[in-house]
Motif scaffolding. Structure first.
Motif, short mmCIF file in Angstrom:
data_model
loop_
_atom_site.label_atom_id
_atom_site.label_comp_id
_atom_site.label_asym_id
_atom_site.label_seq_id
_atom_site.Cartn_x
_atom_site.Cartn_y
_atom_site.Cartn_z
N UNK A 100 10.38 1.06 -1.91
CA UNK A 100 11.05 2.20 -1.44
C UNK A 100 11.39 2.19 0.03
N UNK A 101 12.47 2.94 0.44
CA UNK A 101 12.86 3.09 1.82
C UNK A 101 11.63 3.64 2.64
N UNK A 102 10.91 4.45 2.04
CA UNK A 102 9.63 4.97 2.92
C UNK A 102 8.78 3.94 3.19
N UNK A 103 8.50 2.97 2.26
CA UNK A 103 7.64 1.77 2.47
C UNK A 103 7.89 1.04 3.55
N UNK A 104 9.29 0.59 3.35
CA UNK A 104 9.82 -0.37 4.19
C UNK A 104 10.07 0.18 5.79
N UNK A 105 10.67 1.35 5.74
CA UNK A 105 10.56 2.05 6.99
C UNK A 105 9.23 2.25 7.82
N UNK A 161 0.87 -1.23 -0.09
CA UNK A 161 0.13 0.01 -0.11
C UNK A 161 0.81 1.31 -0.13
N UNK A 162 1.89 1.28 0.96
CA UNK A 162 2.66 2.56 1.03
C UNK A 162 3.82 2.58 -0.26
N UNK A 163 4.20 1.48 -0.73
CA UNK A 163 5.01 1.49 -1.78
C UNK A 163 4.39 2.18 -3.17
N UNK A 164 3.11 1.70 -3.20
CA UNK A 164 2.26 1.88 -4.53
C UNK A 164 1.66 3.18 -4.12
N UNK A 194 -9.86 -5.81 3.46
CA UNK A 194 -10.41 -4.52 2.75
C UNK A 194 -8.95 -3.73 2.08
N UNK A 195 -8.00 -3.56 2.92
CA UNK A 195 -6.93 -2.91 2.35
C UNK A 195 -6.17 -3.77 1.03
N UNK A 196 -6.36 -5.05 1.20
CA UNK A 196 -5.77 -5.67 0.06
C UNK A 196 -6.43 -5.58 -1.27
N UNK A 197 -8.05 -5.45 -1.20
CA UNK A 197 -8.79 -5.00 -2.38
C UNK A 197 -8.24 -3.45 -2.51
N UNK A 198 -8.18 -2.54 -1.73
CA UNK A 198 -7.87 -1.56 -2.01
C UNK A 198 -6.78 -1.25 -2.97
N UNK A 199 -5.65 -1.82 -2.34
CA UNK A 199 -4.33 -1.79 -3.03
C UNK A 199 -4.32 -2.49 -4.43
#
Length: 768
Positions: free
Chosen positions: A565-570, A417-420, A482-487
């Motif tokens: 992305x680093x931001x997604x991982x962090x 979610x965060x990476x995309x 729900x988050x899985x469907x959103x992503x």
């Protein structure tokens, strides 16, 4: 006629028969034998035999060639497995490790020449007197006799057999002469050192150095080399550990003989010789076997080696790779740290296996543990726990991938979610602060359409509006479904593969959001290590280096390119610190007295019908995934673990797995460290007031995590449910409206809500 005249007359008449008969039976016979054995005839016969022998030898020399390969046992050698520090972990197969002559100190080389063949560097490769003596003894039945050169002994060891026959000795002679002409002395000496038997099951100087002095061949001293050289005359009789008084006396005398010969040959100074003392060998010990964890480690190393042989084209397929590895000759150094390995084994024993008592509780016999610990900076697998004992339970629980990872998969959804830069269906960016509707059994929506999946939370608790941070802490199933469907489930599966999970055949269906696929502790350790490494791919590597005398293996770098992305991982790391500080792992990890302020991120997981329980967590320098699996001890089928180890009800990820993790990690972590995170969430989300939620049933404080429900015992693509609660979730102030409206519609899509015991959906209890 007088008598004189009569005599003359008789002579003239030829009457001499009788005297001739007398001569033929007397002096005349002796003269015939002498004529048969005259010196001329004897000399002629001798030269004739010599010519015949020379001719026969020339024929043999022309007919007998140096064999193209050694005998069946000549090159046989086992595989050697070492810890990361170079110490021996195990030997598998023939106890021989062939080494180059350059690895044997020159002085040690000279000890063998001084012991066996002082003229080695000058002779033609054979000792004619010794060979003739050996042939005569063989013909007369007196058995073997010494006197062979090093070249002849090498030929016997490598090309021929130990049989005491005339034909073998003649072949030995011819091949030795030819070999000496075609090969260097160093080549022959190296072959001799590597093929000789030294006793204690050791073939070759490297195995002998380890067997008698616990060192590698390159570290042998002259004194030690002289003892090993002395051994070759009678390995068992001269083994100091088992020799009688006579044997010890004889080997000391031969040791002196070797060193004195070195002085004579100017290879050793007399003053150095006088200062030398006899190097008493170490006591013999059994070669390391496959018992305990060793077999699991060796098996994992072999699997990695075979995979690489296929990948680099050395082997066409796995079958051929099996043949190459099993043929021996490999020295495999693992990344496994001996101290960390011992610490992990101790943690499993103290926190789990010591508490299992199959005599009191049958279920205790069905509990299997697996764990993998990875250095996220190097990718090395520094410790692995495969099961109670390799010789008792052959399947490696650390690498098996047939159990559900359950809620330990939820961080993958958030990472995607965060990476995309994904948004909720209301157009709100998905962050740790984003609000979702946490109502239990709320149908998952794709736009205006229900997708046929409505997972319950533990204990059917409705959380109403809840932010992502708290939903992760409590492992709220409805939110992440729900988050899985959103992503987009296809994107979630892709990111799972990028992070290191095996996604071939994994269907992009909503049920996967609750970890219904199969995964191994090795896989999950890799996923979390990639998060810990700020999004750069970490592929856990069991093997550190590989050596072989005739093959080269290039190992891939365990650290790959950035996959998220680093931001997604962090951001995911930051959120996972909340699970430890305020969520399902706080009792076992946050409050552990050994923690000493160490920052920790992690996630618990408990699968449907309590067939698996997990904790995968990490510090900035160490990632460890621990899984418990219910496996019938007789049929090997997946079974529940309810009440195993004496717990009140369910074995949860916050219980035994997190306790093992904490005991191990805090015991080996060293200096306390902090995460270096680049995320808008900061290094840790601070607790604040949380959205209201209905009161949940009062639970015993000893009861822990939650189950993820799934309609089958095996990894599945159908609709499961998942786990875990908390009491004080951390979050920042919600800034967005919840995604999708609440609903209490019953679950659809074939989900099973009637397990063997009453369903306890997510939100049931605090975990340990």
């Amino acid at each position: 006629m007088g008598r004189a005249e009569e005599r003359k007359a008789r002579q003239r008449g030829g009457r001499r028969a009788a005297p001739k008969r007398r001569r033929s039976s007397g002096a005349g016979g002796k003269s015939g034998i002498r004529g048969l054995f005259t010196w001329k005839k004897i000399l002629g016969s001798f030269f004739g035999l010599c010519l015949l022998g020379m001719g026969a030898f020339l024929v043999l020399y022309m007919v007998i060639d140096i064999p193209a390969a050694g005998n069946d046992d000549a090159d046989s050698q086992g595989n050697v497995y070492k810890y990361s520090d170079g110490s021996i972990m195990a030997r598998k197969g023939y106890n021989r490790e062939i080494v180059d002559l350059a690895r044997v100190p020159e002085d040690v080389q000279h000890t063998f020449v001084a012991a066996e063949n002082k003229t080695f560097y000058k002779d033609s490769g054979v000792d004619l007197k010794g060979t003739a003596r050996g042939l005569l003894n063989t013909l007369s039945g007196k058995g073997a006799q010494g006197g062979s050169t090093i070249t002849q002994q090498y030929v016997k060891n490598y090309y021929l057999t130990q049989d005491q026959t005339v034909s073998r000795k003649l072949k030995e002679l011819v091949i030795s002469l030819k070999l000496d002409r075609e090969k260097s002395k160093d080549y022959i000496l190296a072959g001799y050192l590597n093929t000789s038997y030294y006793g204690r099951g050791a073939y070759g100087i490297q195995a002998a150095a380890q067997a008698y002095y616990r060192v590698d061949a390159e570290d042998l001293t002259v004194e030690q080399g002289a003892y090993l050289a002395a051994l070759l005359q009678a390995p068992n009789q001269y083994d100091w550990a088992i020799a009688g008084d006579t044997g010890k006396k004889l080997v000391r005398e031969r040791w002196d003989y070797v060193l004195d010969n070195m002085v004579e040959q100017k290879w050793l100074a007399g003053s150095d010789r006088r200062g030398m003392t006899f190097p008493t060998p170490e006591e013999p010990k059994p070669a390391p076997g496959m018992e305990g964890q060793t077999g699991y480690l060796v098996e994992a190393a072999d699997a990695a080696l075979k995979e690489q042989l296929v990948a680099q084209g050395t082997a066409e397929d796995v079958k051929q790779a099996d043949v190459l590895v099993d043929a021996g000759g490999w020295t495999v150094t693992l990344n496994v740290d001996k101290k960390k390995q011992a610490a992990l084994e101790k943690a499993v024993k103290t926190q789990l296996t010591s508490k299992l008592d199959p005599d009191r509780r049958e279920v205790d016999a069905d509990v299997q543990a697996g764990a993998v610990s990875v250095d996220p900076k190097t990718g090395g697998v520094v410790a692995m726990y495969g099961g109670v004992d390799y010789v008792k339970h052959f399947r490696n629980n650390a690498t098996r991938d047939d159990y559900q990872p359950a809620s330990t998969f939820k961080p993958v959804i958030l990472a995607a979610a965060v990476d995309q830069d994904a948004e909720t269906q209301d157009g709100v960016p998905i962050t740790a602060n984003t609000l979702y509707d946490g109502t239990s059994r709320r149908p998952v929506m794709d736009g205006d359409q229900e997708v046929g999946f409505a997972p319950p939370n533990e204990d059917d608790v409705d959380y109403d509006d809840i932010d992502v941070q708290e939903a992760m802490n409590k492992s709220v199933n409805s939110v992440f479904a729900q988050m899985g469907i959103d992503v987009g489930m296809a994107e979630v599966v892709k990111v799972a593969g990028d992070l290191g999970m095996e996604t071939e055949g994994m269907e992009a269906v909503p049920a996967q959001t609750l970890g219904s696929m199969g995964a191994s502790p090795l896989e999950m350790a890799g996923v979390y290590a990639t998060l810990d490494n700020h999004g750069k791919k970490v592929t856990p590597a069991v093997v550190k280096s590989v050596e072989h005398n005739s093959r080269k293996v290039d190992l891939p770098d365990p650290i790959g390119e950035r996959v998220i992305s680093r931001e997604a991982a962090d951001t995911v790391t930051s959120v996972l610190t909340g699970v430890v500080n305020d969520g399902t792992a706080k009792d076992s990890v946050r409050d552990n007295p050994l923690r000493d302020g160490q920052q920790v991120a992690g996630k618990t997981g408990t699968s449907d019908n309590n067939k698996s329980a997990w904790f995968t967590g990490f510090t900035p320098g160490l990632v460890t995934s621990v899984g418990l699996f219910g496996e019938d001890a007789k049929t090997y089928a997946q079974v529940p673990m309810y009440e195993a180890g004496g717990v009140d009800h369910r074995v949860n990820g916050g219980g035994f797995p997190a306790e093992i993790w904490a005991a191990y990690t805090f015991g080996v972590m060293g200096e306390v460290t902090a995460f270096d995170l680049e995320t808008k969430q900061g290094a840790a989300v601070q607790p604040s007031s949380s959205p209201s939620a209905p009161a949940s049933p009062t639970r015993s404080p000893t009861q822990e995590e939650t189950p993820e429900e799934s309609p089958s015992d095996e990894p599945t693509t159908q609709e499961p449910t998942t786990e875990e609660p908390t009491t004080q979730p951390p979050s920042q102030s919600p800034s967005q409206s919840p995604s999708n409206s609440p609903s209490t519609a019953p679950p659809t899509g074939g989900e099973s809500t009637e397990p063997e015991e009453p369903l306890l959906p997510d939100g049931d209890r605090q975990e340990r």
